[in-house]
Design a protein around this motif. Structure first.
Motif, PDB file in Angstrom:
ATOM      1  N   ALA A  33       0.811  -1.222   0.000  1.00  0.00           N
ATOM      2  CA  ALA A  33       0.000   0.000   0.000  1.00  0.00           C
ATOM      3  C   ALA A  33       0.842   1.269   0.000  1.00  0.00           C
ATOM      4  CB  ALA A  33      -0.920   0.007   1.217  1.00  0.00           C
ATOM      5  N   SER A  36       0.299   3.886  -2.700  1.00  0.00           N
ATOM      6  CA  SER A  36      -1.005   4.537  -2.543  1.00  0.00           C
ATOM      7  C   SER A  36      -0.989   5.509  -1.374  1.00  0.00           C
ATOM      8  CB  SER A  36      -2.103   3.485  -2.334  1.00  0.00           C
ATOM      9  OG  SER A  36      -2.213   2.637  -3.458  1.00  0.00           O
ATOM     10  N   GLY A 156      -2.499  -6.792   1.786  1.00  0.00           N
ATOM     11  CA  GLY A 156      -2.289  -5.379   1.479  1.00  0.00           C
ATOM     12  C   GLY A 156      -2.627  -5.056   0.041  1.00  0.00           C
ATOM     13  N   THR A 160      -5.930  -2.799  -0.757  1.00  0.00           N
ATOM     14  CA  THR A 160      -5.632  -1.515  -1.395  1.00  0.00           C
ATOM     15  C   THR A 160      -6.321  -1.411  -2.742  1.00  0.00           C
ATOM     16  OG1 THR A 160      -3.480  -1.430  -0.287  1.00  0.00           O
ATOM     17  CG2 THR A 160      -3.773  -0.012  -2.205  1.00  0.00           C
ATOM     18  N   GLY A 164      -8.781   0.837  -0.960  1.00  0.00           N
ATOM     19  CA  GLY A 164      -7.830   1.903  -0.649  1.00  0.00           C
ATOM     20  C   GLY A 164      -6.977   1.577   0.561  1.00  0.00           C
ATOM     21  N   TRP A 165      -5.926   2.377   0.765  1.00  0.00           N
ATOM     22  CA  TRP A 165      -4.947   2.042   1.798  1.00  0.00           C
ATOM     23  C   TRP A 165      -5.479   2.039   3.229  1.00  0.00           C
ATOM     24  CZ3 TRP A 165      -3.893   5.505   5.633  1.00  0.00           C
ATOM     25  CH2 TRP A 165      -4.157   6.854   5.405  1.00  0.00           C
ATOM     26  N   VAL A 168      -6.019  -1.445   5.004  1.00  0.00           N
ATOM     27  CA  VAL A 168      -4.965  -2.337   5.493  1.00  0.00           C
ATOM     28  C   VAL A 168      -4.787  -2.205   7.002  1.00  0.00           C
ATOM     29  CG1 VAL A 168      -3.777  -2.198   3.270  1.00  0.00           C
ATOM     30  CG2 VAL A 168      -3.010  -0.733   5.146  1.00  0.00           C
ATOM     31  N   PRO A 292      -1.079  -3.512  -7.281  1.00  0.00           N
ATOM     32  CA  PRO A 292      -1.077  -3.949  -5.881  1.00  0.00           C
ATOM     33  C   PRO A 292      -1.583  -5.374  -5.699  1.00  0.00           C
ATOM     34  CG  PRO A 292      -1.938  -1.727  -6.044  1.00  0.00           C
ATOM     35  CD  PRO A 292      -1.794  -2.236  -7.456  1.00  0.00           C
TER      36      PRO A 292
END
Length: 441
Positions: A33, A36, A156, A160, A164-165, A168, A292
């Motif tokens: 991640a 991002s 992860g 992601t 989205g990050w 995580v 990712p």
């Protein structure tokens, strides 16, 4: 008065192993991640590494205190406090609107891990006395630790890509709650041992370790000198407290040759381990052009190799297989350094991933067992803190050093330099264990 029944080994191990899985997962789950995170919070490369290092450094620097508190206040109580802090900090990290708050939340997450990790390992050592049962339990411990690192990269990438990050960090919250609830339900409270914490020693040790890591990361000589002086003061204080029969943070009885050798080797393994899980997914995304999710999925063979090797490790003779495993890890990293910029996963990454994973799994199990050999039950929490301290601080210093090495080269050459440096560390660790570890099975 009724006597409490001893806890059932299998369910207890599952609950505590889940906690260990989360601790290791949180080191690696952010790695895929990171691009991002950098884009979302506008982070430069130097700051980006602190998203990993803030967790690793807080974790490693506070583990001695966490281990001591586990022995003095009770392992289950310390575990509960640490897991609660870990879960709250994980939630805060996912909600962080700025780089400063994200790094602060990651540091708090590491502090929670520093409380729960030695307490969890201490509980395992109490539930499983020395013998084949403990060997099998440590095999499971090694398997989930290794799988946590690789699964973190896989999850992860998936999280992601989908949400989205922030996801995580949020994914660990329900797992932490489940582990805490199961442990409180299955493990009876262990009575506090009494005694006091050497807070002066804790401050000097923590400050010294932070100073050294910051010196390596930022190239700050003043911080490095301060770190050395603080660690020197810590060593002198521990020696003086030991002579006066007071409570040092690290009793001299834990500084026998065997555990010290295991912890030194674990620190070196930590440098290689965290470096591999940091640089491999970055190499795949920034050089090979993987997304990712693809970068995460290709960690499955690495995770499988670590898990299988950890399960097999307790059946192998320690001295020969430990040195051989570290040599295999070195060979796998050197092989990764040869991957071309237009390489593919099957041709250039699969083989070295399997080789490195097998080396990590066997080495981790043996070094964990050696670090606890001959340790009294009353010191099990501190022994767990020491070995985790060694791995995390070795990882923090190692990642800082590898980042400095990679920064001196442009483009793909930086990743190759990092892999080759990690390979050299693994090879030297193999020689170190071969010459310092007594032959045993």
């Amino acid at each position: 008065m009724s006597v409490p029944r001893p806890p059932r080994g299998g369910p207890v191990l599952a609950a505590l192993a889940t906690a260990q899985f989360l601790v290791v997962l949180s080191t690696s789950i952010v790695n895929v991640a990171l691009p991002s995170v950098a884009a979302g919070l506008d982070l430069p490369p130097a700051t980006l590494s602190w998203v990993v290092n803030a967790y690793v450094l807080a974790f490693g620097a506070l583990l001695l205190v966490g281990g001591r508190l586990a022995d003095l206040l009770g392992r289950r109580r310390t575990f509960a406090a640490g897991m609660t802090l870990f879960a709250v900090a994980s939630l805060a990290a996912g909600l962080a609107p700025s780089a400063a708050l994200l790094v602060a939340a990651r540091a708090a997450q590491g502090a929670g891990a520093a409380l729960l990790a030695p307490a969890a390992l201490g509980l395992v050592l109490l539930v499983f006395p020395p013998g084949p049962g403990r060997g099998r339990a440590l095999g499971v411990w090694g398997a989930v630790s290794g799988a946590g690192g690789a699964a973190g990269v896989l999850l992860g990438g998936l999280l992601t890509d989908l949400w989205g990050w922030p996801a995580v960090f949020h994914v660990t919250v329900p797992l932490a709650a489940a582990s805490l609830a199961a442990t409180l339900a299955l493990v009876p409270a262990d009575p506090p041992a009494g005694g006091s914490v050497d807070w002066t020693g804790a401050v000097t040790a923590t400050g010294g370790l932070v100073g050294l890591v910051y010196a390596v990361t930022a190239g700050n000589a003043v911080a490095g000198l301060a770190g050395v002086l603080l660690l020197g003061a810590f060593a002198l204080r521990q020696r003086r407290l030991g002579r006066s029969a007071r409570d040092p943070l690290v009793p001299s009885r834990l500084l026998r040759r065997g555990p010290v050798t295991a912890n030194v080797a674990m620190a070196l393994l930590g440098a290689v381990w965290i470096g591999l899980f940091y640089y491999l997914p970055l190499y795949q995304q920034n050089v090979l052009g993987h997304g990712p999710l693809e970068a995460g999925l290709t960690q499955l063979p690495l995770a499988g190799a670590i898990t299988l090797a950890s399960a097999v490790a307790p059946r192998l003779p320690v001295r020969a297989s430990l040195a051989g495993a570290l040599a295999a890890l070195a060979a796998g990293l050197a092989w990764l350094a040869r991957a071309p910029a237009d390489g593919t996963f099957p041709a250039d990454l699969l083989g070295p991933s399997l080789l490195a994973g097998a080396g990590i799994g066997i080495a981790f199990v043996h070094l964990t067992g050696l670090s606890a050999r001959g340790v009294a039950p009353a010191d099990s929490g501190l022994a767990g803190g020491l070995v985790n301290t060694a791995r995390q601080l070795g990882g923090a210093v190692g990642l800082a050093a590898l980042t400095a090495v990679a920064a001196g080269h442009a483009g793909p050459a930086g990743y190759r330099a990092a892999f080759l440096t990690a390979a050299a560390i693994a090879a030297l660790t193999s020689l170190f264990t071969l010459t310092t570890t007594r032959s045993t099975s």
